[in-house]
Each structure stands twice: as structure tokens, then as C-alpha cells.
Design a protein around this motif. Structure first.
Motif, PDB file in Angstrom:
ATOM      1  N   GLY A 408       0.829  -1.196   0.000  1.00  0.00           N
ATOM      2  CA  GLY A 408       0.000   0.000   0.000  1.00  0.00           C
ATOM      3  C   GLY A 408       0.861   1.241   0.000  1.00  0.00           C
ATOM      4  O   GLY A 408       2.092   1.170  -0.060  1.00  0.00           O
ATOM      5  N   GLY A 409       0.211   2.394   0.085  1.00  0.00           N
ATOM      6  CA  GLY A 409       0.969   3.632   0.143  1.00  0.00           C
ATOM      7  C   GLY A 409       0.127   4.843  -0.189  1.00  0.00           C
ATOM      8  O   GLY A 409      -1.083   4.742  -0.439  1.00  0.00           O
ATOM      9  N   SER A 410       0.780   6.001  -0.208  1.00  0.00           N
ATOM     10  CA  SER A 410       0.121   7.270  -0.508  1.00  0.00           C
ATOM     11  C   SER A 410       1.090   8.193  -1.211  1.00  0.00           C
ATOM     12  O   SER A 410       2.299   8.135  -0.974  1.00  0.00           O
ATOM     13  CB  SER A 410      -0.388   7.953   0.771  1.00  0.00           C
ATOM     14  OG  SER A 410      -1.396   7.209   1.399  1.00  0.00           O
ATOM     15  N   MET A 411       0.544   9.072  -2.030  1.00  0.00           N
ATOM     16  CA  MET A 411       1.346  10.103  -2.687  1.00  0.00           C
ATOM     17  C   MET A 411       0.576  11.407  -2.686  1.00  0.00           C
ATOM     18  O   MET A 411      -0.636  11.433  -2.881  1.00  0.00           O
ATOM     19  CB  MET A 411       1.667   9.721  -4.135  1.00  0.00           C
ATOM     20  CG  MET A 411       2.428  10.811  -4.908  1.00  0.00           C
ATOM     21  SD  MET A 411       2.641  10.442  -6.671  1.00  0.00           S
ATOM     22  CE  MET A 411       3.865   9.136  -6.583  1.00  0.00           C
ATOM     23  N   ILE A 412       1.287  12.507  -2.479  1.00  0.00           N
ATOM     24  CA  ILE A 412       0.727  13.827  -2.690  1.00  0.00           C
ATOM     25  C   ILE A 412       1.594  14.528  -3.725  1.00  0.00           C
ATOM     26  O   ILE A 412       2.810  14.663  -3.549  1.00  0.00           O
ATOM     27  CB  ILE A 412       0.616  14.644  -1.393  1.00  0.00           C
ATOM     28  CG1 ILE A 412       0.014  16.034  -1.690  1.00  0.00           C
ATOM     29  CG2 ILE A 412       1.942  14.765  -0.645  1.00  0.00           C
ATOM     30  CD1 ILE A 412      -0.452  16.791  -0.470  1.00  0.00           C
ATOM     31  N   ALA A 413       0.977  14.899  -4.837  1.00  0.00           N
ATOM     32  CA  ALA A 413       1.665  15.551  -5.951  1.00  0.00           C
ATOM     33  C   ALA A 413       0.610  15.902  -6.993  1.00  0.00           C
ATOM     34  O   ALA A 413      -0.477  15.313  -7.002  1.00  0.00           O
ATOM     35  CB  ALA A 413       2.716  14.633  -6.567  1.00  0.00           C
ATOM     36  N   PRO A 414       0.898  16.838  -7.884  1.00  0.00           N
ATOM     37  CA  PRO A 414      -0.014  17.045  -9.010  1.00  0.00           C
ATOM     38  C   PRO A 414      -0.148  15.744  -9.808  1.00  0.00           C
ATOM     39  O   PRO A 414       0.853  15.051 -10.050  1.00  0.00           O
ATOM     40  CB  PRO A 414       0.695  18.135  -9.838  1.00  0.00           C
ATOM     41  CG  PRO A 414       1.555  18.855  -8.852  1.00  0.00           C
ATOM     42  CD  PRO A 414       2.012  17.797  -7.886  1.00  0.00           C
ATOM     43  N   ASN A 415      -1.367  15.388 -10.162  1.00  0.00           N
ATOM     44  CA  ASN A 415      -1.637  14.165 -10.933  1.00  0.00           C
ATOM     45  C   ASN A 415      -1.219  12.888 -10.204  1.00  0.00           C
ATOM     46  O   ASN A 415      -0.932  11.861 -10.842  1.00  0.00           O
ATOM     47  CB  ASN A 415      -0.949  14.220 -12.311  1.00  0.00           C
ATOM     48  CG  ASN A 415      -1.415  15.388 -13.139  1.00  0.00           C
ATOM     49  OD1 ASN A 415      -2.613  15.631 -13.254  1.00  0.00           O
ATOM     50  ND2 ASN A 415      -0.486  16.129 -13.706  1.00  0.00           N
ATOM     51  N   ALA A 416      -1.215  12.917  -8.882  1.00  0.00           N
ATOM     52  CA  ALA A 416      -0.828  11.722  -8.120  1.00  0.00           C
ATOM     53  C   ALA A 416      -1.721  10.532  -8.452  1.00  0.00           C
ATOM     54  O   ALA A 416      -1.263   9.383  -8.453  1.00  0.00           O
ATOM     55  CB  ALA A 416      -0.887  12.019  -6.618  1.00  0.00           C
ATOM     56  N   GLY A 417      -2.985  10.785  -8.750  1.00  0.00           N
ATOM     57  CA  GLY A 417      -3.894   9.691  -9.090  1.00  0.00           C
ATOM     58  C   GLY A 417      -3.460   8.931 -10.331  1.00  0.00           C
ATOM     59  O   GLY A 417      -3.691   7.723 -10.445  1.00  0.00           O
ATOM     60  N   GLU A 418      -2.851   9.633 -11.273  1.00  0.00           N
ATOM     61  CA  GLU A 418      -2.350   8.978 -12.483  1.00  0.00           C
ATOM     62  C   GLU A 418      -0.979   8.350 -12.219  1.00  0.00           C
ATOM     63  O   GLU A 418      -0.700   7.231 -12.645  1.00  0.00           O
ATOM     64  CB  GLU A 418      -2.234   9.998 -13.627  1.00  0.00           C
ATOM     65  CG  GLU A 418      -3.468  10.850 -13.858  1.00  0.00           C
ATOM     66  CD  GLU A 418      -4.688  10.049 -14.290  1.00  0.00           C
ATOM     67  OE1 GLU A 418      -4.504   8.955 -14.858  1.00  0.00           O
ATOM     68  OE2 GLU A 418      -5.816  10.508 -14.043  1.00  0.00           O
ATOM     69  N   ILE A 419      -0.110   9.077 -11.521  1.00  0.00           N
ATOM     70  CA  ILE A 419       1.268   8.619 -11.319  1.00  0.00           C
ATOM     71  C   ILE A 419       1.319   7.299 -10.556  1.00  0.00           C
ATOM     72  O   ILE A 419       2.163   6.443 -10.815  1.00  0.00           O
ATOM     73  CB  ILE A 419       2.085   9.694 -10.565  1.00  0.00           C
ATOM     74  CG1 ILE A 419       2.147  10.987 -11.381  1.00  0.00           C
ATOM     75  CG2 ILE A 419       3.487   9.202 -10.269  1.00  0.00           C
ATOM     76  CD1 ILE A 419       2.731  12.164 -10.612  1.00  0.00           C
ATOM     77  N   THR A 420       0.404   7.113  -9.603  1.00  0.00           N
ATOM     78  CA  THR A 420       0.461   5.933  -8.732  1.00  0.00           C
ATOM     79  C   THR A 420      -0.163   4.688  -9.339  1.00  0.00           C
ATOM     80  O   THR A 420      -0.128   3.618  -8.718  1.00  0.00           O
ATOM     81  CB  THR A 420      -0.249   6.214  -7.391  1.00  0.00           C
ATOM     82  OG1 THR A 420      -1.593   6.664  -7.658  1.00  0.00           O
ATOM     83  CG2 THR A 420       0.509   7.256  -6.581  1.00  0.00           C
ATOM     84  N   GLN A 421      -0.724   4.774 -10.529  1.00  0.00           N
ATOM     85  CA  GLN A 421      -1.449   3.627 -11.073  1.00  0.00           C
ATOM     86  C   GLN A 421      -0.570   2.387 -11.237  1.00  0.00           C
ATOM     87  O   GLN A 421      -1.037   1.264 -11.065  1.00  0.00           O
ATOM     88  CB  GLN A 421      -2.111   3.995 -12.403  1.00  0.00           C
ATOM     89  CG  GLN A 421      -3.335   4.893 -12.255  1.00  0.00           C
ATOM     90  CD  GLN A 421      -4.364   4.307 -11.309  1.00  0.00           C
ATOM     91  OE1 GLN A 421      -4.830   3.179 -11.489  1.00  0.00           O
ATOM     92  NE2 GLN A 421      -4.723   5.067 -10.281  1.00  0.00           N
ATOM     93  N   GLU A 422       0.707   2.554 -11.576  1.00  0.00           N
ATOM     94  CA  GLU A 422       1.545   1.365 -11.704  1.00  0.00           C
ATOM     95  C   GLU A 422       1.825   0.731 -10.349  1.00  0.00           C
ATOM     96  O   GLU A 422       2.022  -0.485 -10.252  1.00  0.00           O
ATOM     97  CB  GLU A 422       2.844   1.678 -12.445  1.00  0.00           C
ATOM     98  CG  GLU A 422       3.849   2.508 -11.683  1.00  0.00           C
ATOM     99  CD  GLU A 422       5.180   2.593 -12.436  1.00  0.00           C
ATOM    100  OE1 GLU A 422       5.277   2.057 -13.547  1.00  0.00           O
ATOM    101  OE2 GLU A 422       6.112   3.214 -11.896  1.00  0.00           O
ATOM    102  N   LEU A 423       1.819   1.524  -9.281  1.00  0.00           N
ATOM    103  CA  LEU A 423       1.969   0.959  -7.948  1.00  0.00           C
ATOM    104  C   LEU A 423       0.724   0.169  -7.561  1.00  0.00           C
ATOM    105  O   LEU A 423       0.813  -0.878  -6.900  1.00  0.00           O
ATOM    106  CB  LEU A 423       2.240   2.063  -6.933  1.00  0.00           C
ATOM    107  CG  LEU A 423       3.562   2.815  -7.091  1.00  0.00           C
ATOM    108  CD1 LEU A 423       3.659   3.949  -6.078  1.00  0.00           C
ATOM    109  CD2 LEU A 423       4.751   1.877  -6.969  1.00  0.00           C
ATOM    110  N   VAL A 424      -0.436   0.667  -7.966  1.00  0.00           N
ATOM    111  CA  VAL A 424      -1.687  -0.068  -7.725  1.00  0.00           C
ATOM    112  C   VAL A 424      -1.631  -1.408  -8.456  1.00  0.00           C
ATOM    113  O   VAL A 424      -1.938  -2.464  -7.887  1.00  0.00           O
ATOM    114  CB  VAL A 424      -2.905   0.745  -8.197  1.00  0.00           C
ATOM    115  CG1 VAL A 424      -4.189  -0.057  -8.020  1.00  0.00           C
ATOM    116  CG2 VAL A 424      -3.003   2.068  -7.445  1.00  0.00           C
TER     117      VAL A 424
END
Length: 478
Positions: A408-424
């Protein structure tokens, strides 16, 4: 007398209902979809939630960026036209309604009935004097915003997500009650449209479901935009154009107010269904469900907000994937949120996926917390978001950390929802972290932060004696 029998009856045409009904209809089943009126088709997400809010956020971001262009010598003038804002939102909604309306759905092969539905028996629904029987029934009646009464606020305009997109003015002083995703997203949008926004919450921070580090960074960004946050506080009353805030300590403070938004969570919508006629039990206002979303009536299931676990449109998608599998396959599945993601669409975005630290501790899972900021990420430097932060939880592997999987994890950044998709995807697919070392990221892309963090972890595991062996082997080889 039964008017017609169906393989599946679905009550509610929002995200939960549409997914369940269309999915089963595409598998060749006879499906009946029921809703109160045609305007409800698409549910909260299309009509008063995800779609209009993201359109508003988009416009707010454009205005914010235009103002930032002053640093380059440009001048921005004029007033925001709220009617043009509303027109833009409506246009985007209508575009999506092209495939979420009665005519379209009937062409797809769904039978649709409009009116107030209630259970007639354990396997039948009554609507406007007609009775329909279903082999299975899905309750997808959604939820509604919770509203509280504030003494003295009778004459003030008050909004929830169900009414905010009909607003015809930009409030000068806009008070948002609640510090969850809805208040923060819309509060920031209205701040960028010109309102002085205040966030009031009885808790001690924004986004209480997020990691405190992430919440703190977002709060700092919001405050830089002149959004004021009040914690351990509630609006006790309104006097004229002033909201009287009462703190947990008993102290009071007065702030100006011209409108109030209530972002206080949701209430469930099934009071009119006569659940008792179907033998469906409830507890504390919630339908009792098992891990397969099955009620105490084994023929009846629940999807979407009505299930009262995670109230997201994509949670309804997950519910429906589970239901359709269990309706049609001998291999039954249970609800599993271990890799579930969500995004708070503020600017910057907050993206969370999988299990958080509290859940991992509660389950006794042996894990490691990895964390990095974006200060040395080249894309963050060029695009001015060095404040960004990434937290990733991985399995703790004593002897071979490269075999660890992402939990699991979290990110805060512009477009974080897109950037984290490979981690998902890595979490869902069980991809080990050493695999990231084999991926070449196009330069400069923000997602390279994943590889940087995981590489740092792997390098940190190299003991001095390991490095010595590697060095000797290198120097001895031909």
C-alpha cells in the motif's frame, strides 16, 4: 399476480445499479432496472458528484494558473461569470449522459421502470401497482448528504453536493463544514473562483483517513492559497453574517459567512424499500451483509453506497465485479479491499492505495515503510512541486528484499492519481520490487520517483561485506 419474471432486478440507476444491470444484461440475462425518475439515471456521480465536481475543479485550476502567470508579466482582470461556469459543467454532464439515459439503456436491452419501488416478498418488487419477480435482486439505492441544523442560519444559503452546482453566485465568505475530500475539493475550487474559504472540522486535521504526513503537506498547500482551517471546532450558531465557532476548549471565535457548505458524510437511502417484507435485517441503520455483499435474504445483494463500506464510484465497480462473478461462476469470491485505491482531487492530488499502516499493524503483517520527497526529482523541480511526498509499504524480507511485494501507500503531488497507477497494478499483480529496476522510465517523468525510492531500499540492504565481495569479484574477473 406477477407481471414479469427476471433473472435480475436492480433498484437504483447510479454507479452501482448501472454496472450490475448492464453487466448481467451483456451476459444474456433478462434484467429490470428501477429508479424513481429519469433524472436520477447516472446517480450521484454523474449528476451531483464526481463529474460536475471535477469539471468545476478543472475550471478553478485554470483560473489559478492564470493568476500565477502574473509572475511572467501577464495581467489577469475581470470577474468570474458563474453562469459560464455552470454552463461548462452542464455541457460535460450532457456529454456523458449520451450513454447514461433511458433511451440508450433500453436500446441496450434493459427493461426500465420508473417509480417508488418496495419489496412485495422475498423475491419480488412492487412498483406502481405492478409486481416483478427476480431470481436475484440488487439494492443500489445510494446515499444522501448528511445535513445538520445550525441555530440562526435559517436565512443563509446552505449547500451540499446535491445543490452546489445550481449556485448562482460566488460567496464572498464561504464556510465549509467538514474536512473530508468533498469539502476540500470544492472549497479549493471556490477559493480559486474568488471566495474566502474557511474549513471547519471537529477533528484535529484534514483528511483523517490519510497518513498524517500527507494531510499536513496538503493543509500547508491550501493555506498558501489563503484557505483557513479550524480544527477541534464546530459552528455553534450564526449571528447575522457571522458564524460563531466553538472550540473544544470552550473558546469562541467569530468569522464572516455568506454561505455554508455541509460536507459531513452520507446517510443511506433505503427507508422506502420495506425491507422487512423480504426478510432483510438491518442494524444501526445499515443493511446486514456478509463478505459476498449478500443480505440476510440470500437472494438479495447490495452494491454501491448502500453497502456502506467505501463510498466511491469505483467501489461500486468492484462490488459489481464481485456480484457478477458470484452470480455466474461456481468459484465464489469475497470482498477484498487490500488493494483498493482512491484519490482526493485537490491540487495537489492525494492518491492512496492498498493497506495503510494502521491496517498492517492490526493484521500483524511484517512490513517496512519507505518514504521519499520530490526535492531531487527532476520533473518536480521543473514543474515546481518539490513539496510532493511518496510513502510505500512493502513486505519485510530479511534475506532478499528484492522479492518484497507492495502492500500500500500514498502520494501527494499534481496528478498523483495517475502517477500511482503502476503501484496499484504492482500490488494487485504481486509484482516484486526488483522488477521496477528492470523498467526504464522516460525522462523526465514524475513516476520515476517509484524506481528511485525502491532502488534506494535495495541499495541500503547491501552490507559492507557484500560490497567487499562485489568489489573483489569485479577486480579479479577477466
Amino acid at each position: 399476480m406477477i407481471n414479469k419474471k427476471y433473472d435480475l432486478i436492480v433498484i437504483g440507476a447510479g454507479s452501482g445499479g448501472l454496472g450490475a444491470s448492464l453487466g448481467m444484461q451483456q451476459m444474456g440475462m433478462d434484467v429490470l432496472l428501477i429508479d424513481r425518475n429519469p433524472e436520477n439515471i447516472g446517480g450521484e456521480c454523474l449528476n451531483t458528484g464526481c463529474v460536475p465536481s471535477k469539471a468545476l475543479i478543472h475550471l478553478g485550476k485554470q483560473l489559478h494558473q492564470a493568476k500565477l502567470a502574473k509572475s511572467l508579466g501577464l495581467e489577469v482582470s475581470g470577474q468570474v461569470d458563474i453562469e459560464k461556469i455552470k454552463e461548462y459543467i452542464k455541457v460535460k454532464q450532457e456529454s456523458i449522459k449520451d450513454h447514461e439515459n433511458i433511451t440508450y439503456l433500453r436500446k441496450k436491452g434493459l427493461d426500465i421502470e420508473l417509480g417508488e419501488a418496495s419489496f412485495y416478498s422475498k423475491d419480488s418488487i412492487k412498483i406502481d401497482g405492478k409486481i416483478f419477480q427476480g431470481r436475484n435482486i440488487v439494492i443500489a439505492t445510494g446515499s444522501s448528504p448528511r445535513i445538520i441544523t445550525i441555530p440562526g442560519a435559517e436565512s443563509l444559503p446552505k449547500f451540499t453536493n446535491e445543490s452546489i452546482f445550481e449556485i448562482d453566485f460566488i460567496p464572498k465568505n464561504f464556510v465549509f463544514i467538514g474536512a473530508g475530500p468533498v469539502s476540500l475539493e470544492l472549497g479549493q475550487a471556490f477559493s480559486r473562483l474568488g471566495s474566502k474559504v474557511s474549513i471547519i472540522d471537529r477533528g484535529d486535521r484534514i483528511l483523517k483517513k490519510e497518513d498524517p504526513k500527507i494531510s499536513t503537506i496538503l493543509q500547508d498547500r491550501l493555506e498558501k492559497e489563503n484557505i483557513q482551517c479550524f480544527f477541534n471546532t464546530e459552528v455553534s450558531k450564526v449571528k447575522g453574517k457571522c458564524a460563531i465557532l466553538k472550540k473544544n476548549s470552550g473558546e469562541e471565535e467569530s468569522i464572516p459567512v455568506d454561505a455554508i457548505f455541509m460536507g459531513l458524510g452520507r446517510t443511506l437511502n433505503f427507508d422506502s424499500l420495506a425491507l422487512e417484507k423480504a426478510g432483510i435485517k438491518t442494524e444501526k441503520g445499515k443493511i446486514i451483509l456478509n463478505e459476498k455483499l449478500q443480505t440476510t435474504n440470500k437472494q438479495v445483494y447490495v452494491s454501491g453506497d448502500a453497502a456502506d463500506n467505501l463510498k466511491f464510484s469505483h467501489a461500486a465497480e468492484m462490488h459489481n465485479m464481485l456480484l457478477i462473478n458470484n452470480f455466474l461462476s461456481p468459484f465464489k469470491k469475497k470482498l477484498d479491499f487490500d488493494h483498493f485505491p482512491w484519490v482526493t482531487f485537490t491540487d495537489p492530488e492525494v492518491a492512496t492505495f492498498g493497506q495503510n499502516e494502521a491496517q498492517l499493524k492490526e493484521k500483524g503483517i511484517n512490513y517496512e515503510r519507505l518514504e521519499t520527497n520530490f526535492r531531487e526529482d527532476d520533473r518536480a523541480v521543473t514543474d515546481n512541486f518539490e513539496y510532493g511526498n511518496l510513502i510505500v509499504f512493502i513486505e519485510k524480507k530479511r534475506f532478499n528484499p528484492g522479492n518484497a511485494k507492495i502492500l500500500g501507500g500514498s502520494m501527494i503531488a499534481p496528478n498523483a492519481g495517475e502517477i500511482t497507477q503502476e503501484l496499484v497494478l504492482a500490488g494487485v499483480a504481486g509484482i516484486i520490487i526488483s522488477t521496477f529496476m528492470n523498467k526504464i522510465y522516460a525522462y523526465p517523468t514524475a513516476a520515476n520517483i517509484h524506481k528511485s525510492l525502491l532502488r534506494e531500499k535495495m541499495v541500503s540492504q547491501l552490507k559492507p561485506w557484500m560490497k567487499e565481495i562485489i568489489k573483489k569479484w569485479y577486480r579479479l574477473k577477466e
